[in-house]
Design an enzyme around this catalytic site. Structure first.
Site, PDB file in Angstrom:
ATOM      1  N   GLY A   1     -21.273   6.342   2.334  1.00 16.85           N
ATOM      2  CA  GLY A   1     -20.381   6.795   1.272  1.00 16.85           C
ATOM      3  C   GLY A   1     -21.081   6.827  -0.076  1.00 16.85           C
ATOM      4  O   GLY A   1     -22.172   6.289  -0.247  1.00 16.85           O
ATOM      5  N   PHE A   2     -20.418   7.475  -1.058  1.00 17.41           N
ATOM      6  CA  PHE A   2     -21.004   7.507  -2.402  1.00 17.41           C
ATOM      7  C   PHE A   2     -19.919   7.648  -3.467  1.00 17.41           C
ATOM      8  O   PHE A   2     -20.109   8.266  -4.503  1.00 17.41           O
ATOM      9  CB  PHE A   2     -22.056   8.617  -2.530  1.00 17.41           C
ATOM     10  CG  PHE A   2     -21.566  10.008  -2.234  1.00 17.41           C
ATOM     11  CD1 PHE A   2     -21.311  10.913  -3.250  1.00 17.41           C
ATOM     12  CD2 PHE A   2     -21.373  10.423  -0.923  1.00 17.41           C
ATOM     13  CE1 PHE A   2     -20.866  12.193  -2.968  1.00 17.41           C
ATOM     14  CE2 PHE A   2     -20.940  11.705  -0.644  1.00 17.41           C
ATOM     15  CZ  PHE A   2     -20.680  12.592  -1.653  1.00 17.41           C
ATOM     16  N   GLY A   3     -18.764   7.034  -3.213  1.00 17.54           N
ATOM     17  CA  GLY A   3     -17.701   6.987  -4.208  1.00 17.54           C
ATOM     18  C   GLY A   3     -17.854   5.782  -5.121  1.00 17.54           C
ATOM     19  O   GLY A   3     -18.949   5.215  -5.256  1.00 17.54           O
ATOM     20  N   ASN A   4     -16.741   5.347  -5.734  1.00 14.46           N
ATOM     21  CA  ASN A   4     -16.791   4.228  -6.667  1.00 14.46           C
ATOM     22  C   ASN A   4     -17.325   2.955  -6.023  1.00 14.46           C
ATOM     23  O   ASN A   4     -18.085   2.199  -6.626  1.00 14.46           O
ATOM     24  CB  ASN A   4     -15.395   3.952  -7.248  1.00 14.46           C
ATOM     25  CG  ASN A   4     -15.104   4.790  -8.468  1.00 14.46           C
ATOM     26  OD1 ASN A   4     -15.991   5.425  -9.024  1.00 14.46           O
ATOM     27  ND2 ASN A   4     -13.852   4.813  -8.888  1.00 14.46           N
ATOM     28  N   VAL A   5     -16.896   2.688  -4.789  1.00 16.68           N
ATOM     29  CA  VAL A   5     -17.315   1.453  -4.121  1.00 16.68           C
ATOM     30  C   VAL A   5     -18.824   1.471  -3.890  1.00 16.68           C
ATOM     31  O   VAL A   5     -19.535   0.513  -4.217  1.00 16.68           O
ATOM     32  CB  VAL A   5     -16.567   1.265  -2.792  1.00 16.68           C
ATOM     33  CG1 VAL A   5     -17.082   0.023  -2.070  1.00 16.68           C
ATOM     34  CG2 VAL A   5     -15.062   1.140  -3.041  1.00 16.68           C
ATOM     35  N   ALA A   6     -19.319   2.568  -3.319  1.00 18.42           N
ATOM     36  CA  ALA A   6     -20.752   2.684  -3.064  1.00 18.42           C
ATOM     37  C   ALA A   6     -21.540   2.648  -4.371  1.00 18.42           C
ATOM     38  O   ALA A   6     -22.597   2.005  -4.456  1.00 18.42           O
ATOM     39  CB  ALA A   6     -21.041   3.971  -2.300  1.00 18.42           C
ATOM     40  N   TRP A   7     -21.036   3.337  -5.376  1.00 19.17           N
ATOM     41  CA  TRP A   7     -21.694   3.357  -6.686  1.00 19.17           C
ATOM     42  C   TRP A   7     -21.837   1.942  -7.251  1.00 19.17           C
ATOM     43  O   TRP A   7     -22.916   1.528  -7.697  1.00 19.17           O
ATOM     44  CB  TRP A   7     -20.895   4.249  -7.637  1.00 19.17           C
ATOM     45  CG  TRP A   7     -21.233   4.132  -9.077  1.00 19.17           C
ATOM     46  CD1 TRP A   7     -22.435   4.395  -9.670  1.00 19.17           C
ATOM     47  CD2 TRP A   7     -20.351   3.715 -10.131  1.00 19.17           C
ATOM     48  NE1 TRP A   7     -22.359   4.184 -11.030  1.00 19.17           N
ATOM     49  CE2 TRP A   7     -21.085   3.763 -11.344  1.00 19.17           C
ATOM     50  CE3 TRP A   7     -19.017   3.319 -10.174  1.00 19.17           C
ATOM     51  CZ2 TRP A   7     -20.525   3.413 -12.563  1.00 19.17           C
ATOM     52  CZ3 TRP A   7     -18.458   2.981 -11.393  1.00 19.17           C
ATOM     53  CH2 TRP A   7     -19.214   3.026 -12.565  1.00 19.17           C
TER      54      TRP A   7
ATOM     55  N   LYS B   1       0.860  -1.185   0.000  1.00 21.00           N
ATOM     56  CA  LYS B   1       0.000   0.000   0.000  1.00 21.00           C
ATOM     57  C   LYS B   1       0.894   1.233   0.000  1.00 21.00           C
ATOM     58  O   LYS B   1       2.033   1.197   0.474  1.00 21.00           O
ATOM     59  CB  LYS B   1      -0.914   0.023   1.230  1.00 21.00           C
ATOM     60  CG  LYS B   1      -2.212   0.784   1.028  1.00 21.00           C
ATOM     61  CD  LYS B   1      -3.210  -0.017   0.206  1.00 21.00           C
ATOM     62  CE  LYS B   1      -4.536   0.726   0.063  1.00 21.00           C
ATOM     63  NZ  LYS B   1      -5.514  -0.076  -0.695  1.00 21.00           N
TER      64      LYS B   1
ATOM     65  N   ASP C   1      -6.898   4.253  -5.134  1.00 25.93           N
ATOM     66  CA  ASP C   1      -7.573   4.161  -3.840  1.00 25.93           C
ATOM     67  C   ASP C   1      -8.219   5.523  -3.624  1.00 25.93           C
ATOM     68  O   ASP C   1      -8.418   6.274  -4.591  1.00 25.93           O
ATOM     69  CB  ASP C   1      -6.577   3.799  -2.727  1.00 25.93           C
ATOM     70  CG  ASP C   1      -7.262   3.320  -1.447  1.00 25.93           C
ATOM     71  OD1 ASP C   1      -7.559   4.173  -0.584  1.00 25.93           O
ATOM     72  OD2 ASP C   1      -7.535   2.116  -1.318  1.00 25.93           O
TER      73      ASP C   1
END
Length: 444
Positions: free
Chosen positions: A235-241, A124, A164
């Site tokens: 959340g509402f980034g790529n993962v949430a989307w 990472k 990330d």
């Protein structure tokens, strides 16, 4: 294995690195019983070797902003473990980045990558640079200067970074462009690249998609149908989307999303153009969700966590330790069916322990959010073979990988009363692969 002694030693050597120490303790507690059944592990000090990173690079990144002012940030890369393959893990650009966070993420990544069965070790990296509010030229100058230091430590068979928080296709492009110039080779040393130069279809939504494949399999294991279930997402980034998109496709109903300003409650369900608007919000509104309420006539609850909302499925998709023991109790009291960490270590240890104590279906991040790195591994394969798979082939392989991860968790996590402890199962499955590989390769 004496967990208390190991933790005391680590607390002295890594004082103040709370996230890292938390991640290590969670794994040690899960694997204690199986570890003690293997005296060869103790003899060869496998735990003591696995809990320390192979190496850490820390460096300054000077760059010039649009006003001509010199700015200084710190850059990091933690190469934690390469027992089963080259280091693999994302780059995070955010003001909160510090060594403890990156070490915990790299440690988790080691076992997450092992669960995918793909030949990838754990790493990472990142910087305390925040790309939000910066011009494209400022981001490019920072990324190029960042790579001036890092490029010599990464490579297609050495260490393959990805995106990330704060690192998307733009940042990957700038870093890869500089790497290619310095290394004088065009190899797949980054994943999350643009489709035009070696990127993979499905990669942006892969963590969310993979998480829902895991959740569906977990529910199926316990004779529960995901169709018709209500879902809330932090959340509402790529993962949430990706999670909202796939949950909707599976017939579930997403009724809430959240941001730092509060949460949205939409009982009609978040689907279609509403999902697209999630990404627009992230790009244009400085991480706030309140404009959603006005646009779609939904309810906005300011300054509160979404975990107080009653729903069947709860998906933390934002950042580590966002779901506390208090939140966990509310979720249990509300009668939720399952909780799945789509963020890395999205729950505190106390919250996770409470879910397990109440025999809830709880999926830890290293298992349920492995879809992102799994698809990165598929991108590496396509780059190495100089081919490009269509979306359906990538998605099919992703679904198969996530189902296999679920099966490993069930194999190692099944309790005598039939309950599946997915935390224990994921930790044991990932640890055993890394431990055996370490043992086979001698003392290095």
């Amino acid at each position: 294995m004496n967990i208390d002694n190991i933790m005391r030693s680590l607390e002295i050597k890594h004082a103040g690195e709370f996230e890292f120490l938390q991640a290590v303790k969670e794994v040690l507690v899960s694997i204690e019983e199986v570890y003690n059944q293997h005296p060869e592990f103790e003899k060869n000090k496998i735990i003591e070797r696995i809990v320390e990173p192979d190496r850490i690079f820390t460096f300054k990144v000077p760059w010039v902003d649009d006003k001509g002012e010199i700015q200084i940030n710190l850059g990091y890369r933690v190469q934690f473990n390469n027992a089963i393959g080259p280091y693999k893990g994302g780059m995070r650009f955010h003001t909160s980045v510090n060594l403890s966070t990156l070490k915990f993420l790299a440690f988790e990544q080691t076992f997450k990558n092992a669960l995918t069965t793909l030949p990838m070790g754990g790493g990472k990296g990142g910087s305390d640079f925040n790309p939000k509010g910066k011009s494209n030229m400022e981001v490019m100058r920072f990324c190029q200067n960042f790579m001036l230091e890092l490029w010599r430590h990464v490579g297609a068979d050495t260490d393959i970074p990805a995106g990330d928080i704060g690192v998307g296709a733009r940042e990957i492009g700038y870093m890869y462009g500089m790497y290619k110039k310095l290394a004088r080779e065009n190899t797949g040393v980054f994943t999350g690249k643009g489709l035009e130069y070696g990127g993979s279809l499905v990669r942006p939504e892969a963590t969310g998609f993979g998480g829902l494949y895991f959740v569906r399999q977990m529910l199926k294991e316990h004779q529960i149908d995901i169709q018709g279930k209500t879902v809330i997402v932090s959340g509402f980034g790529n993962v949430a989307w990706g999670a909202v998109t796939k949950a909707t496709q599976m017939g579930a109903k997403v009724i809430g999303i959240s941001g730092p300003d509060g949460y949205i409650l939409d009982h009609e369900g978040i689907s279609g153009k509403k999902i697209d608007y999630m990404l627009e919000l992230r790009e244009s509104c400085n991480d706030i969700v309140s404009p959603y309420a006005e646009k779609f006539e939904a309810e906005f609850v300011p300054g509160r966590k979404i975990f107080e909302v009653r729903a069947d499925i709860v998906l933390p998709c934002a950042i580590q330790n966002e779901l506390t023991e208090e939140d966990a109790q509310k979720i249990i009291d509300n009668g939720a069916v399952c909780v799945a960490e789509l963020s890395n270590m999205g729950c505190t240890n106390e919250a996770a322990d409470l879910f397990v104590a109440h025999r809830m279906l709880f999926a830890p991040g290293k298992a349920v959010n492995a879809g992102g790195v799994a698809t990165s591994g598929l991108e590496m394969t396509q780059n190495a073979m100089h081919i490009h798979w269509d979306a359906s082939e990538v998605d099919d392989r992703l679904r198969q990988i996530m189902n296999n991860i679920h099966d490993q968790c069930v194999k190692f996590g099944r309790q005598p009363d039939g309950y599946v402890n997915y935390v224990k199962g994921a930790n044991i499955a990932g640890f055993m692969k890394v431990a055996r590989a370490t043992l086979m390769q001698g003392i290095v």
